[in-house]
Scaffold this motif. Structure first.
Motif, PDB file in Angstrom:
ATOM      1  N   VAL A   1       0.855  -1.187   0.000  1.00 36.77           N
ATOM      2  CA  VAL A   1       0.000   0.000   0.000  1.00 36.77           C
ATOM      3  C   VAL A   1       0.884   1.228   0.000  1.00 36.77           C
ATOM      4  O   VAL A   1       2.073   1.161   0.326  1.00 36.77           O
ATOM      5  CB  VAL A   1      -0.914   0.039   1.239  1.00 36.77           C
ATOM      6  N   ASN A   2       0.285   2.323  -0.317  1.00 37.25           N
ATOM      7  CA  ASN A   2       1.007   3.586  -0.250  1.00 37.25           C
ATOM      8  C   ASN A   2       0.535   4.327   0.989  1.00 37.25           C
ATOM      9  O   ASN A   2      -0.588   4.806   1.051  1.00 37.25           O
ATOM     10  CB  ASN A   2       0.718   4.406  -1.522  1.00 37.25           C
ATOM     11  N   CYS A   3       1.387   4.370   1.984  1.00 41.22           N
ATOM     12  CA  CYS A   3       0.986   4.941   3.255  1.00 41.22           C
ATOM     13  C   CYS A   3       1.390   6.400   3.390  1.00 41.22           C
ATOM     14  O   CYS A   3       1.383   6.963   4.473  1.00 41.22           O
ATOM     15  CB  CYS A   3       1.565   4.144   4.406  1.00 41.22           C
ATOM     16  N   MET A   4       1.758   7.011   2.292  1.00 44.70           N
ATOM     17  CA  MET A   4       2.300   8.353   2.405  1.00 44.70           C
ATOM     18  C   MET A   4       1.258   9.382   2.810  1.00 44.70           C
ATOM     19  O   MET A   4       1.569  10.356   3.474  1.00 44.70           O
ATOM     20  CB  MET A   4       2.956   8.768   1.077  1.00 44.70           C
ATOM     21  N   GLN A   5      -0.037   9.149   2.442  1.00 48.75           N
ATOM     22  CA  GLN A   5      -1.024  10.179   2.756  1.00 48.75           C
ATOM     23  C   GLN A   5      -1.314  10.276   4.252  1.00 48.75           C
ATOM     24  O   GLN A   5      -2.051  11.160   4.669  1.00 48.75           O
ATOM     25  CB  GLN A   5      -2.368   9.919   2.047  1.00 48.75           C
ATOM     26  N   GLY A   6      -0.850   9.363   5.030  1.00 47.32           N
ATOM     27  CA  GLY A   6      -1.166   9.371   6.467  1.00 47.32           C
ATOM     28  C   GLY A   6      -2.476   8.666   6.712  1.00 47.32           C
ATOM     29  O   GLY A   6      -3.176   8.246   5.789  1.00 47.32           O
ATOM     30  N   GLY A   7      -2.825   8.489   8.011  1.00 45.43           N
ATOM     31  CA  GLY A   7      -4.063   7.801   8.358  1.00 45.43           C
ATOM     32  C   GLY A   7      -3.994   6.337   8.042  1.00 45.43           C
ATOM     33  O   GLY A   7      -5.006   5.649   7.999  1.00 45.43           O
TER      34      GLY A   7
ATOM     35  N   PHE B   1      -7.680   2.706  13.888  1.00 49.62           N
ATOM     36  CA  PHE B   1      -7.573   3.113  12.486  1.00 49.62           C
ATOM     37  C   PHE B   1      -8.749   2.588  11.664  1.00 49.62           C
ATOM     38  O   PHE B   1      -9.000   1.384  11.637  1.00 49.62           O
ATOM     39  CB  PHE B   1      -6.255   2.630  11.889  1.00 49.62           C
ATOM     40  N   VAL B   2      -9.473   3.521  11.059  1.00 51.46           N
ATOM     41  CA  VAL B   2     -10.584   3.141  10.186  1.00 51.46           C
ATOM     42  C   VAL B   2     -10.372   3.828   8.846  1.00 51.46           C
ATOM     43  O   VAL B   2     -10.324   5.068   8.794  1.00 51.46           O
ATOM     44  CB  VAL B   2     -11.937   3.586  10.784  1.00 51.46           C
ATOM     45  N   PRO B   3     -10.231   3.102   7.771  1.00 52.81           N
ATOM     46  CA  PRO B   3     -10.091   1.657   7.744  1.00 52.81           C
ATOM     47  C   PRO B   3      -8.654   1.255   8.093  1.00 52.81           C
ATOM     48  O   PRO B   3      -7.802   2.092   8.314  1.00 52.81           O
ATOM     49  CB  PRO B   3     -10.408   1.328   6.286  1.00 52.81           C
ATOM     50  N   GLN B   4      -8.425  -0.035   8.125  1.00 47.46           N
ATOM     51  CA  GLN B   4      -7.078  -0.535   8.370  1.00 47.46           C
ATOM     52  C   GLN B   4      -6.172  -0.188   7.191  1.00 47.46           C
ATOM     53  O   GLN B   4      -6.630   0.268   6.141  1.00 47.46           O
ATOM     54  CB  GLN B   4      -7.130  -2.058   8.551  1.00 47.46           C
ATOM     55  N   ALA B   5      -4.903  -0.409   7.368  1.00 38.82           N
ATOM     56  CA  ALA B   5      -3.913  -0.044   6.355  1.00 38.82           C
ATOM     57  C   ALA B   5      -4.201  -0.690   5.009  1.00 38.82           C
ATOM     58  O   ALA B   5      -3.808  -0.172   3.964  1.00 38.82           O
ATOM     59  CB  ALA B   5      -2.520  -0.443   6.831  1.00 38.82           C
ATOM     60  N   THR B   6      -4.893  -1.812   4.997  1.00 40.28           N
ATOM     61  CA  THR B   6      -5.211  -2.473   3.741  1.00 40.28           C
ATOM     62  C   THR B   6      -6.311  -1.738   2.987  1.00 40.28           C
ATOM     63  O   THR B   6      -6.615  -2.075   1.850  1.00 40.28           O
ATOM     64  CB  THR B   6      -5.724  -3.896   4.004  1.00 40.28           C
ATOM     65  N   GLY B   7      -6.927  -0.756   3.657  1.00 41.76           N
ATOM     66  CA  GLY B   7      -7.989  -0.010   3.014  1.00 41.76           C
ATOM     67  C   GLY B   7      -9.340  -0.648   3.164  1.00 41.76           C
ATOM     68  O   GLY B   7     -10.342  -0.152   2.651  1.00 41.76           O
ATOM     69  N   ARG B   8      -9.414  -1.774   3.864  1.00 41.49           N
ATOM     70  CA  ARG B   8     -10.700  -2.456   4.044  1.00 41.49           C
ATOM     71  C   ARG B   8     -11.021  -2.566   5.533  1.00 41.49           C
ATOM     72  O   ARG B   8     -10.174  -2.953   6.338  1.00 41.49           O
ATOM     73  CB  ARG B   8     -10.655  -3.860   3.432  1.00 41.49           C
TER      74      ARG B   8
ATOM     75  N   GLN C   1       5.681  -2.894   7.131  1.00 43.77           N
ATOM     76  CA  GLN C   1       7.117  -2.641   6.976  1.00 43.77           C
ATOM     77  C   GLN C   1       7.304  -1.963   5.641  1.00 43.77           C
ATOM     78  O   GLN C   1       7.048  -2.564   4.596  1.00 43.77           O
ATOM     79  CB  GLN C   1       7.903  -3.945   7.037  1.00 43.77           C
ATOM     80  N   GLY C   2       7.708  -0.714   5.689  1.00 38.89           N
ATOM     81  CA  GLY C   2       7.759   0.057   4.464  1.00 38.89           C
ATOM     82  C   GLY C   2       6.354   0.208   3.936  1.00 38.89           C
ATOM     83  O   GLY C   2       5.470   0.687   4.650  1.00 38.89           O
ATOM     84  N   ASN C   3       6.120  -0.282   2.735  1.00 39.80           N
ATOM     85  CA  ASN C   3       4.752  -0.256   2.264  1.00 39.80           C
ATOM     86  C   ASN C   3       4.183  -1.663   2.097  1.00 39.80           C
ATOM     87  O   ASN C   3       3.229  -1.878   1.367  1.00 39.80           O
ATOM     88  CB  ASN C   3       4.624   0.563   0.973  1.00 39.80           C
ATOM     89  N   VAL C   4       4.786  -2.634   2.786  1.00 38.68           N
ATOM     90  CA  VAL C   4       4.264  -4.007   2.776  1.00 38.68           C
ATOM     91  C   VAL C   4       3.452  -4.238   4.049  1.00 38.68           C
ATOM     92  O   VAL C   4       3.959  -4.091   5.159  1.00 38.68           O
ATOM     93  CB  VAL C   4       5.412  -5.031   2.689  1.00 38.68           C
ATOM     94  N   VAL C   5       2.203  -4.587   3.874  1.00 40.89           N
ATOM     95  CA  VAL C   5       1.322  -4.827   5.018  1.00 40.89           C
ATOM     96  C   VAL C   5       1.057  -6.316   5.129  1.00 40.89           C
ATOM     97  O   VAL C   5       0.681  -6.974   4.160  1.00 40.89           O
ATOM     98  CB  VAL C   5      -0.013  -4.065   4.846  1.00 40.89           C
TER      99      VAL C   5
END
Lengths: 320, 292
Positions: free
Chosen positions: B220-226, B233-240, B249-253
């Protein structure tokens, strides 16, 4: 009371080489008995002698390690429910559920025993004037004992086993309790087995006697036969043990005479009787205490084995 | 025998109903206000067309208002409640008879002690299953609005929904019954059962649960924050909504997907039910074999 050796109906209790081991220690060993139906049996022994072990095996609370046991024909291989139906049990200290009412206790008896006699239970409470609504925890020790006894009697089993039934009761409650037991036993032909420390109590009640010490049966048989087989001899003090007939159970020396309790066949004894000896009948209590005071159970068993091997005095009444 | 079991355990049954009633009152009070807030904040409409990304302010307002009660305080208290219920009911089942000598009475009636135990265990286990199911139903109902934002796989949510709550109660009960037979005292049996129950419960939750099945990974691209993990966290880092993120780790979830909820429930409940069966089986065997 005569023994029922080859009788048609099974004996109330028969054990053969019965033993129970706790870890490495034997609680009871080589116990061979045959008690006829209808006997009132006193079971005596010091604490730790194996009384409770024997009772619990009879009731079915404990399985034998070795040997055979049968209660009115139901052996330890019979279905558990059939075994349990033959015996009712009044445990030491009369355990009851404290927060139950008497009616609840009887309800428990009814739902756990197909042969439960509710009319008997209620009639006994009426006679004792104890309301069924009373809670167990509000009852006196004597009343609790009566509830325990009532529950055992209402189970309608042919063998009633009582473990130290009166040890926690005051003298009046003791009398009342034992009177109830004896009246019911006489009325309904119960066989009763009472374990007790109170030897004088047993003397009044029992026609059969079992003495246990250190996990061994020292003496067992109809009380009258046992007394007849144990003359109390008064002999000159100089008389050596070897001259005395039978097996010496207890010898008390005084200045000039010795009082010796022996186990000997009465008929043989009469033939062997020395003119200087005097034979008196022993009291029930004296007989029991003499056996309880014998130094070692092992020695007693050896005596019995030797006596049996010798052609001399009969051991008919011992452990048979 | 059924009457006897009921008579001996009715006090416990009433206490359990009281616990359930207290829980229900709390749930209804908090659940109702949560539902009202959920509607007012227009979260329903927002969630209908996005995974909460379209209305972060409303989501945050809702979780700030209710999150601590629903997710933290409640969880901390009730973590141990199933264990307490189980040991309180189980600890006395045999130990009390041994403590008060009433085993001599109970086991010298015509009903053999094996049957006595079987009927008691069956009825009490049945009662505890009903209790566990009812507690689960109450908690699931009241948590429902929050669950729409967090999913069911987060630790403190997973523990109260589905099958595991009932399985936790049964396991503590089984341990306590066995401990009661071995220790012959109610209170020590309760303590001796609770400690291993809690240990197993925590080890499974924090060591094994996340790996019941091999986790998935996504980038994922976590640069936007949130973008993060955990219940806030809503939603989770996976976006779902509902995925359980294990690490970023980095952008690997690394995560467990939301649709594994029931599989995980069956696995975890299965472990606790198996432990229960082992403990109760050992009790039956010991009571049958050892006599007195």
């Amino acid at each position: 009371m005569t023994q029922n050796d080859a009788g048609d109906s099974p004996p109330a209790l028969r054990t053969d080489q019965l033993g129970r081991r706790y870890g490495r220690v034997w609680g009871l060993r080589d116990c061979t008995l045959e008690v006829p139906a209808g006997a009132i049996v006193g079971l005596v022994g010091p604490n730790g002698a194996g009384k409770t072990t024997l009772l619990e095996m009879i009731i079915g609370l404990l399985e034998p390690t070795e040997g055979e046991l049968s209660v009115f024909g139901e052996t330890s291989h019979s279905p558990m429910a059939a075994r349990l139906a033959r015996v009712s049990y009044v445990a030491q200290d009369h355990p009851l559920y404290r927060d139950f009412s008497i009616a609840d206790m009887f309800h428990l008896g009814r739902s756990m025993n197909p042969s439960w006699d509710q009319a008997l239970a209620q009639a006994r409470m009426d006679a004792l004037d104890i309301p069924l609504k009373r809670k167990v925890k509000s009852l006196s020790g004597g009343q609790r004992a009566q509830i325990s006894l009532t529950m055992a009697l209402a189970k309608r089993a042919p063998l009633l086993v009582l473990d130290e039934p009166v040890s926690s009761l005051d003298p009046i409650a003791r009398l009342e309790f034992m009177r109830e037991v004896m009246a019911t036993a006489a009325e309904s032909g119960l066989t009763v087995l009472i374990a007790s420390h109170v030897v004088s109590e047993l003397e009044r009640l029992c026609d059969w006697l079992i003495v246990l010490t250190s996990g061994r049966v020292q003496l067992a048989g109809p009380a009258d036969d046992l007394i007849a087989a144990h003359p109390l001899l008064t002999v000159p003090r100089a008389t050596p043990d070897a001259d005395l007939p039978g097996v010496i159970i207890q010898r008390t020396d005084s200045d000039r005479h010795s009082t010796v309790l022996v186990r000997a066949d009465p008929a043989r004894l009469a033939a062997q009787q020395h003119p200087a000896w005097q034979a008196d009948p022993v009291s029930f209590e004296h007989l029991v205490l003499a056996y309880l005071q014998r130094p070692s159970a092992r020695a007693a068993t050896d005596d019995i084995a030797q006596a049996a091997a010798r052609p001399g005095p009969s051991t008919k009444a011992v452990s048979r | 025998m059924i009457w006897v079991s009921w008579r001996q355990h009715r006090g416990q049954a009433i206490s359990c109903l009281a616990v359930l009633a207290a829980l229900a009152v709390y749930a209804i009070l908090l659940g109702t206000s949560m539902r009202t807030a959920f509607g007012n904040d227009a979260l329903t409409a927002c969630l209908a067309h996005s995974q909460g990304t379209a209305c972060p302010a409303a989501v945050q307002a809702f979780t700030n208002k209710f999150g601590s009660e629903v997710n933290i305080a409640f969880w901390a208290v009730t973590l141990i409640v199933p264990g307490l219920i189980g040991v309180l009911v189980g600890g006395s089942l045999i130990a009390r008879e041994l403590e008060y000598g009433t085993w001599r009475l109970a086991w010298s009636q015509t009903v053999p002690r094996a049957r006595w135990l079987a009927v008691k265990l069956a009825l009490v286990t049945g009662g505890l299953i009903v209790l566990g199911a009812a507690m689960t139903a109450v908690i699931t109902w009241y948590r429902a609005p929050m669950d729409r934002l967090t999913g069911h796989l987060q630790h403190n949510i997973f523990d109260f929904e589905g099958l595991v709550l009932t399985a936790y109660i049964l396991c503590a009960f089984g341990f306590a019954v066995l401990a009661g037979l071995l220790l012959r005292r109610s209170i020590p049996a309760m303590v001796a059962a609770f400690i291993p129950w809690l240990a197993i419960r925590l080890v499974i939750e924090f060591v094994f649960r996340d790996h019941f099945l091999a986790p998935l990974t996504t980038t994922v691209n976590c640069m936007q924050g949130g973008c993060g993990e955990g219940i806030g966290f809503v939603p989770q880092a996976t976006g779902r909504i509902g995925d359980l993120v294990l690490s970023i780790q980095g952008n690997v979830v690394t995560y467990q997907p939301a649709d594994r909820f029931w599989t995980f429930q069956f696995i975890e409940a299965g472990i606790f039910v198996a432990l229960t069966a082992a403990a109760l089986g050992a009790t039956i065997w010991l009571l049958h074999r050892r006599a007195a």
